[in-house]
Design a protein around this motif. Sequence first.
Motif, PDB file in Angstrom:
ATOM      1  N   GLY A 212     -35.663 -64.889 -23.556  1.00  0.00           N
ATOM      2  CA  GLY A 212     -34.933 -63.682 -23.956  1.00  0.00           C
ATOM      3  C   GLY A 212     -34.325 -63.758 -25.337  1.00  0.00           C
ATOM      4  N   ASP A 213     -34.244 -64.960 -25.919  1.00  0.00           N
ATOM      5  CA  ASP A 213     -33.661 -65.091 -27.264  1.00  0.00           C
ATOM      6  C   ASP A 213     -34.557 -64.408 -28.295  1.00  0.00           C
ATOM      7  OD1 ASP A 213     -31.543 -66.543 -26.332  1.00  0.00           O
ATOM      8  OD2 ASP A 213     -32.207 -68.480 -27.143  1.00  0.00           O
ATOM      9  N   LYS A 214     -33.912 -63.753 -29.270  1.00  0.00           N
ATOM     10  CA  LYS A 214     -34.621 -63.232 -30.435  1.00  0.00           C
ATOM     11  C   LYS A 214     -34.587 -64.306 -31.516  1.00  0.00           C
ATOM     12  CE  LYS A 214     -34.959 -59.090 -28.563  1.00  0.00           C
ATOM     13  NZ  LYS A 214     -36.248 -58.548 -28.112  1.00  0.00           N
ATOM     14  N   VAL A 215     -35.731 -64.592 -32.105  1.00  0.00           N
ATOM     15  CA  VAL A 215     -35.799 -65.614 -33.144  1.00  0.00           C
ATOM     16  C   VAL A 215     -36.433 -65.010 -34.392  1.00  0.00           C
ATOM     17  CG1 VAL A 215     -35.931 -67.523 -31.504  1.00  0.00           C
ATOM     18  CG2 VAL A 215     -38.037 -66.465 -32.326  1.00  0.00           C
ATOM     19  N   THR A 216     -36.216 -65.671 -35.517  1.00  0.00           N
ATOM     20  CA  THR A 216     -36.812 -65.228 -36.768  1.00  0.00           C
ATOM     21  C   THR A 216     -37.677 -66.348 -37.335  1.00  0.00           C
ATOM     22  OG1 THR A 216     -34.823 -65.938 -37.947  1.00  0.00           O
ATOM     23  CG2 THR A 216     -34.980 -63.618 -37.356  1.00  0.00           C
ATOM     24  N   GLY A 217     -38.626 -65.983 -38.179  1.00  0.00           N
ATOM     25  CA  GLY A 217     -39.493 -66.980 -38.783  1.00  0.00           C
ATOM     26  C   GLY A 217     -38.680 -68.023 -39.526  1.00  0.00           C
ATOM     27  N   GLY A 218     -38.987 -69.297 -39.306  1.00  0.00           N
ATOM     28  CA  GLY A 218     -38.249 -70.375 -39.951  1.00  0.00           C
ATOM     29  C   GLY A 218     -37.015 -70.821 -39.217  1.00  0.00           C
ATOM     30  N   GLN A 219     -36.683 -70.174 -38.103  1.00  0.00           N
ATOM     31  CA  GLN A 219     -35.526 -70.603 -37.311  1.00  0.00           C
ATOM     32  C   GLN A 219     -35.904 -71.831 -36.494  1.00  0.00           C
ATOM     33  OE1 GLN A 219     -33.714 -67.575 -34.916  1.00  0.00           O
ATOM     34  NE2 GLN A 219     -32.777 -69.035 -33.498  1.00  0.00           N
ATOM     35  N   GLN A 220     -35.037 -72.847 -36.490  1.00  0.00           N
ATOM     36  CA  GLN A 220     -35.323 -74.018 -35.677  1.00  0.00           C
ATOM     37  C   GLN A 220     -35.170 -73.659 -34.210  1.00  0.00           C
ATOM     38  OE1 GLN A 220     -33.145 -77.656 -36.420  1.00  0.00           O
ATOM     39  NE2 GLN A 220     -34.280 -78.770 -34.841  1.00  0.00           N
ATOM     40  N   ILE A 221     -36.229 -73.915 -33.431  1.00  0.00           N
ATOM     41  CA  ILE A 221     -36.214 -73.598 -32.006  1.00  0.00           C
ATOM     42  C   ILE A 221     -36.360 -74.846 -31.146  1.00  0.00           C
ATOM     43  CG2 ILE A 221     -37.073 -71.246 -32.331  1.00  0.00           C
ATOM     44  CD1 ILE A 221     -39.878 -72.261 -31.606  1.00  0.00           C
ATOM     45  N   GLY A 222     -36.676 -75.979 -31.758  1.00  0.00           N
ATOM     46  CA  GLY A 222     -36.856 -77.189 -30.968  1.00  0.00           C
ATOM     47  C   GLY A 222     -36.897 -78.437 -31.816  1.00  0.00           C
ATOM     48  N   LYS A 223     -37.112 -79.565 -31.118  1.00  0.00           N
ATOM     49  CA  LYS A 223     -37.266 -80.867 -31.767  1.00  0.00           C
ATOM     50  C   LYS A 223     -38.518 -81.535 -31.224  1.00  0.00           C
ATOM     51  CE  LYS A 223     -32.243 -81.597 -32.122  1.00  0.00           C
ATOM     52  NZ  LYS A 223     -31.110 -82.479 -31.731  1.00  0.00           N
ATOM     53  N   VAL A 224     -39.254 -82.169 -32.090  1.00  0.00           N
ATOM     54  CA  VAL A 224     -40.515 -82.798 -31.709  1.00  0.00           C
ATOM     55  C   VAL A 224     -40.270 -83.900 -30.675  1.00  0.00           C
ATOM     56  CG1 VAL A 224     -42.446 -84.202 -32.546  1.00  0.00           C
ATOM     57  CG2 VAL A 224     -41.618 -82.260 -33.910  1.00  0.00           C
ATOM     58  N   GLY A 225     -41.082 -83.884 -29.631  1.00  0.00           N
ATOM     59  CA  GLY A 225     -40.970 -84.897 -28.585  1.00  0.00           C
ATOM     60  C   GLY A 225     -42.334 -85.371 -28.135  1.00  0.00           C
ATOM     61  N   SER A 226     -42.379 -85.987 -26.940  1.00  0.00           N
ATOM     62  CA  SER A 226     -43.637 -86.512 -26.419  1.00  0.00           C
ATOM     63  C   SER A 226     -43.682 -86.362 -24.908  1.00  0.00           C
ATOM     64  CB  SER A 226     -43.814 -87.983 -26.815  1.00  0.00           C
ATOM     65  OG  SER A 226     -45.090 -88.461 -26.445  1.00  0.00           O
ATOM     66  N   SER A 227     -43.237 -85.204 -24.407  1.00  0.00           N
ATOM     67  CA  SER A 227     -43.255 -84.978 -22.966  1.00  0.00           C
ATOM     68  C   SER A 227     -44.653 -84.554 -22.507  1.00  0.00           C
ATOM     69  CB  SER A 227     -42.241 -83.892 -22.592  1.00  0.00           C
ATOM     70  OG  SER A 227     -42.635 -82.633 -23.112  1.00  0.00           O
ATOM     71  N   GLY A 228     -44.908 -84.698 -21.213  1.00  0.00           N
ATOM     72  CA  GLY A 228     -46.159 -84.237 -20.642  1.00  0.00           C
ATOM     73  C   GLY A 228     -47.341 -85.093 -21.024  1.00  0.00           C
ATOM     74  N   THR A 229     -48.480 -84.460 -21.216  1.00  0.00           N
ATOM     75  CA  THR A 229     -49.714 -85.193 -21.534  1.00  0.00           C
ATOM     76  C   THR A 229     -49.760 -85.501 -23.028  1.00  0.00           C
ATOM     77  OG1 THR A 229     -50.830 -83.043 -21.661  1.00  0.00           O
ATOM     78  CG2 THR A 229     -51.061 -84.287 -19.614  1.00  0.00           C
ATOM     79  N   SER A 230     -48.905 -86.425 -23.430  1.00  0.00           N
ATOM     80  CA  SER A 230     -48.776 -86.820 -24.833  1.00  0.00           C
ATOM     81  C   SER A 230     -48.629 -88.328 -24.903  1.00  0.00           C
ATOM     82  CB  SER A 230     -47.554 -86.139 -25.458  1.00  0.00           C
ATOM     83  OG  SER A 230     -47.282 -86.651 -26.743  1.00  0.00           O
ATOM     84  N   SER A 231     -49.263 -88.920 -25.909  1.00  0.00           N
ATOM     85  CA  SER A 231     -49.174 -90.375 -26.065  1.00  0.00           C
ATOM     86  C   SER A 231     -48.274 -90.784 -27.228  1.00  0.00           C
ATOM     87  CB  SER A 231     -50.577 -90.959 -26.276  1.00  0.00           C
ATOM     88  OG  SER A 231     -51.204 -90.362 -27.388  1.00  0.00           O
ATOM     89  N   ALA A 232     -47.769 -89.801 -27.999  1.00  0.00           N
ATOM     90  CA  ALA A 232     -46.868 -90.088 -29.120  1.00  0.00           C
ATOM     91  C   ALA A 232     -46.195 -88.786 -29.538  1.00  0.00           C
ATOM     92  CB  ALA A 232     -47.635 -90.689 -30.293  1.00  0.00           C
ATOM     93  N   CYS A 233     -45.062 -88.895 -30.199  1.00  0.00           N
ATOM     94  CA  CYS A 233     -44.327 -87.699 -30.616  1.00  0.00           C
ATOM     95  C   CYS A 233     -45.178 -86.819 -31.532  1.00  0.00           C
ATOM     96  CB  CYS A 233     -43.046 -88.088 -31.355  1.00  0.00           C
ATOM     97  SG  CYS A 233     -41.734 -88.697 -30.275  1.00  0.00           S
TER      98      CYS A 233
END
Length: 366
Positions: A318-339
């Motif tokens: 439901g959040d409204k976001v704008t281009g270039g807005q930080q929405i997250g941080k890089v991680g390695s959850s799920g089917t990932s072997s590295a960040c």
Amino acid sequence: MSENNKKLGPVVAILVPALLLGGVLSIPLFAASALACNPAAGPESSVTIDPASVPNIEVGGYGHEQLVNAAHIIKAGADKGLGVRDQTIGVMTAMGESSLVNIDYGDWETGGVTNPDGSPTTSIGLFQQQAGWGSVAERMDPYIASTKFFDAMVKKVPESERQTLAPTLVAHRTQVNSDPYHYEKYWDTAVQIVEALAGVDTGLAPGTGDQVCTGEGGVPGTVNKDGWAAPARGPISSDFGPRTPVMTPNGPSSSFHRGTDLAPGCHEPIWAAQSGTVVATGFGVGYGSNGTIIVDHGGGVTTVYLHMYADGILVKEGDKVTGGQQIGKVGSSGTSSACHLHFETHVNGEAVDPEPFMAAVGITLG
């Protein structure tokens, strides 16, 4: 110049869905520090100043009388319940029409310009409005003329479109100028004037006019003049298309890669690629055990961001976001072997290769 006294120029070609404009000029995006981060209409993001209290100063080459007129525009926007982005668009437009001088003549008097039907133009005032906008007294009253401009802007450019269009395009749709980008060169100085008169940092960016809140510790990204941003820094670690699956702690990766992977490093910022509405976040929202953010940009376009940890998802549904807005941080959850960030672009529900898609709107990945 008001509508009817300028002939329309050629329509700009749009290449990838309707909301995409392929600008390529990259500019820094600064976060707001003194105002609400939502640039939408509403008194919470308005600024105002009493025109009678404008100090005898010069801002950006504009003198006291011009700044008083700018204050009337700002006040009219605030009284209409519009946000600071809209107010600044009003100031920019008047700069492009009259240099913020309340002049009582227009192009007919100075250049013999006529309307399409051959009649003399009747443009006057801050916005060079013709007779259809109101009486001479109304058009020569800075506050009333500004109110009429904002009324037309709200009617011609709905809120959902207004906050994603470049300011010059909002002004063009309101005034019907022959050159959609006529007002662009006035934007930065308009921001400077509004901030000087209101005494606040609006957070409005050059070119796009985006106003972004990144949250505590957030890092603003970089947008081009049409509001598009790279979703993350870093090199491309995996392209779109068929690939050999790799084993991860949560099982093998897919044999067909539906996105582009960017590898800036763990906990690095992830940015919204364009303005839109967050439609899903978390785990188990269509992407299994991968930490997920999905943003709907309208026009059949959505973007998907994967592999964040729970504390790396900085927005909610439901959040409204704008281009270039930080929405997250890089991680390695799920089917990932590295960040890394797995980034997808969808058009009408189908995943398309993000590299050419983003290139078409002026953004190079990696």
